[in-house]
Design a protein around this motif. Structure first.
Motif, PDB file in Angstrom:
ATOM      1  N   ASP A  15      35.205 -63.606  30.902  1.00 53.90           N
ATOM      2  CA  ASP A  15      34.681 -63.746  29.542  1.00 53.90           C
ATOM      3  C   ASP A  15      35.194 -62.691  28.579  1.00 53.90           C
ATOM      4  OD1 ASP A  15      33.249 -61.762  30.829  1.00 53.90           O
ATOM      5  OD2 ASP A  15      31.343 -62.248  29.881  1.00 53.90           O
ATOM      6  N   GLU A  16      36.358 -62.092  28.874  1.00 54.09           N
ATOM      7  CA  GLU A  16      37.009 -61.260  27.860  1.00 54.09           C
ATOM      8  C   GLU A  16      38.407 -61.812  27.594  1.00 54.09           C
ATOM      9  OE1 GLU A  16      34.385 -58.718  30.279  1.00 54.09           O
ATOM     10  OE2 GLU A  16      34.667 -58.701  28.103  1.00 54.09           O
ATOM     11  N   ASP A  38      28.175 -61.678  23.754  1.00 48.84           N
ATOM     12  CA  ASP A  38      27.144 -62.186  22.832  1.00 48.84           C
ATOM     13  C   ASP A  38      26.957 -63.695  22.966  1.00 48.84           C
ATOM     14  OD1 ASP A  38      27.077 -59.653  21.997  1.00 48.84           O
ATOM     15  OD2 ASP A  38      27.994 -59.980  20.032  1.00 48.84           O
ATOM     16  N   LEU A  39      28.078 -64.369  23.184  1.00 50.64           N
ATOM     17  CA  LEU A  39      28.075 -65.828  23.271  1.00 50.64           C
ATOM     18  C   LEU A  39      27.350 -66.330  24.521  1.00 50.64           C
ATOM     19  CD1 LEU A  39      29.554 -67.762  21.341  1.00 50.64           C
ATOM     20  CD2 LEU A  39      31.434 -67.817  22.974  1.00 50.64           C
ATOM     21  N   GLY A  45      24.270 -65.683  31.607  1.00 53.62           N
ATOM     22  CA  GLY A  45      25.476 -65.560  32.441  1.00 53.62           C
ATOM     23  C   GLY A  45      26.619 -66.303  31.770  1.00 53.62           C
ATOM     24  N   VAL A  46      27.803 -66.238  32.389  1.00 55.89           N
ATOM     25  CA  VAL A  46      28.980 -66.851  31.776  1.00 55.89           C
ATOM     26  C   VAL A  46      28.977 -68.372  31.992  1.00 55.89           C
ATOM     27  CG1 VAL A  46      31.501 -66.923  31.773  1.00 55.89           C
ATOM     28  CG2 VAL A  46      30.319 -64.757  32.121  1.00 55.89           C
ATOM     29  N   PRO A 203      18.865 -58.149  29.807  1.00 56.84           N
ATOM     30  CA  PRO A 203      19.961 -59.030  29.379  1.00 56.84           C
ATOM     31  C   PRO A 203      21.236 -58.923  30.227  1.00 56.84           C
ATOM     32  CG  PRO A 203      19.699 -57.204  27.835  1.00 56.84           C
ATOM     33  CD  PRO A 203      18.565 -57.100  28.814  1.00 56.84           C
ATOM     34  N   TYR A 204      22.046 -59.994  30.180  1.00 55.09           N
ATOM     35  CA  TYR A 204      23.355 -60.049  30.815  1.00 55.09           C
ATOM     36  C   TYR A 204      24.350 -59.249  29.975  1.00 55.09           C
ATOM     37  CZ  TYR A 204      27.748 -61.834  32.558  1.00 55.09           C
ATOM     38  OH  TYR A 204      29.003 -61.903  33.082  1.00 55.09           O
TER      39      TYR A 204
END
Ligand code: KG4
Ligand code: ZN
Length: 359
Positions: A15-16, A38-39, A45-46, A203-204
């Motif tokens: 996720d980067e 943030d998304l 989670g992703v 939070p994740y």
């Protein structure tokens, strides 16, 4: 003077969306990381579909930004590197297609990199002067302060790779020569942080959340299991996660900072103890830490304190996913004659070593 060799590296395994320009394998000329945290946070989670679509939006702007920030022109780029696995298929494809297109159009060498190998090479990257304080007690610190020049990690090197999907002890005999010494039987260390954070309502991603929550907590408040303590170099974290779940059920008013600190300590104790035992058994010259969980301050501190040989820990920005480490791994691969061609494909389940070492 020797002409500098610039690798443009791309990383999109999770996720980067990241792109970096690396000079001569170790110097970070520019390093852009666009995080999607943030998304994904509201899903806990992703979400793979969301991740690949977001990579599509940010990939080219991130490449342009990395190039612009580096001051290097397209004419100054010598090779294109890209993560080809392990990771999420849809995410990997965005980076790989971009890298292929650039290499094809510009007629540049293309090199597909293993993400886990890249994590190891985070230890080859030069820290900023401002990052030396993060590296207290490690070789980076001692090397820079003592000689004014930077050394590089020495082989045989034992590397503990701890990320969201992997927990592996790898013996690095030389560039590109890896033997798997031990790995997790169930959850990865980062996965344990993420799952326990969720149990705690944090939070994740869970690692940074737990580290923050643990501040001021008592690490000895709760006796949590140290998984497979007597089982050589194998790891297990699912029992620890279950133990935290049970603790929260039975002790409703357990202070969150004490639970977080006790959990963090249990993970760190196992990681450090097994790494140090393996380092002694194998008689390695040096030890290294790598992967997202290597950003954990308790782990970094205890790792350095427990080692009997010199230790490498990457600066924080080279622990969690980034393209700089991909550029470094690519440089050493290219030097040993490894390169890819236009048939390069993603490999979501790619392993660093396929054979378990016989020790
Ligand atoms: O290497 P990485 O960025 O991505 C993968 O290749 O998986 O690692 C991400 C993992 C996540 O599980 C995250 O919770 C963990 O690294 N992490 C941490 C810390 N920062 C990130 N775990 C513990 N303490 C941290 N400070
Ligand atoms: Zn990673």
């Amino acid at each position: 003077m020797k002409k500098p060799y610039h690798v443009l590296a791309i990383e999109t395994s999770c996720d980067e969306t990241a792109c970096a320009i690396i000079r001569d394998g170790r110097h970070v000329v520019s390093n852009i990381v666009n995080s999607q945290i943030d998304l994904h946070q509201r899903f806990g989670g992703v979400v793979p579909e969301v991740a690949s679509r977001q990579h599509m939006h940010t990939m080219l702007p991130v490449v342009e930004e990395a190039l612009h920030a580096s001051g290097v022109t397209w004419q100054g780029v010598d090779a294109i590197a890209v993560t080809r696995g392990p990771g999420l298929a849809g995410s990997l494809l965005v980076g790989l297609s971009t890298a292929k297109a650039i290499a094809f159009v510009r007629g540049l060498p293309l090199i597909g990199v293993n993400h886990m190998e890249a994590h190891i090479y985070g230890n080859w990257l030069m820290p900023d002067a401002s990052e030396l304080a993060q590296l207290r007690g490690s070789v980076d610190d001692a090397g820079r302060l003592a000689t004014g020049a930077r050394k590089e990690p020495r082989f045989p090197l034992l590397c503990l790779i701890v990320s969201g999907g992997h927990t592996e002890l790898v013996l690095v005999r030389g560039h590109g020569a890896y033997a798997l010494i031990g790995q997790t039987r169930d959850d990865a260390a980062g996965e344990a942080f993420d799952k326990v954070a969720r149990l705690l309502g944090l939070p994740y991603p869970g690692g940074p959340s737990i580290q923050r929550a643990a501040r001021g907590g008592r690490a000895d408040a709760y006796a949590l299991p140290r998984g497979l303590a007597r089982h050589g170099y194998e790891f297990s974290f699912s029992g620890l996660k279950t133990a935290v779940a049970r603790l929260l059920e039975t002790t409703r008013d357990a202070p969150i900072e004490d639970v977080a600190a006790s959990f963090e300590q249990a993970v760190v104790d196992v990681l450090v103890a097994k790494t140090m035992t393996a380092a002694r058994d194998l008689g390695v010259e040096q030890i290294a830490l790598a992967g997202g969980v290597a950003a954990n301050l308790r782990l970094r501190r205890q790792f350095v304190a427990a080692a009997h040989v010199p230790v490498w820990i990457p600066p924080l920005r080279f622990c969690t996913d980034n393209a700089a480490m991909v550029g470094s791994a690519a440089y050493y691969n290219l030097r040993t004659g490894n390169r890819s061609d236009m048939s390069l494909d993603i490999e979501p389940g790619l392993r660093l070593v396929t054979e378990q070492a016989a020790f």
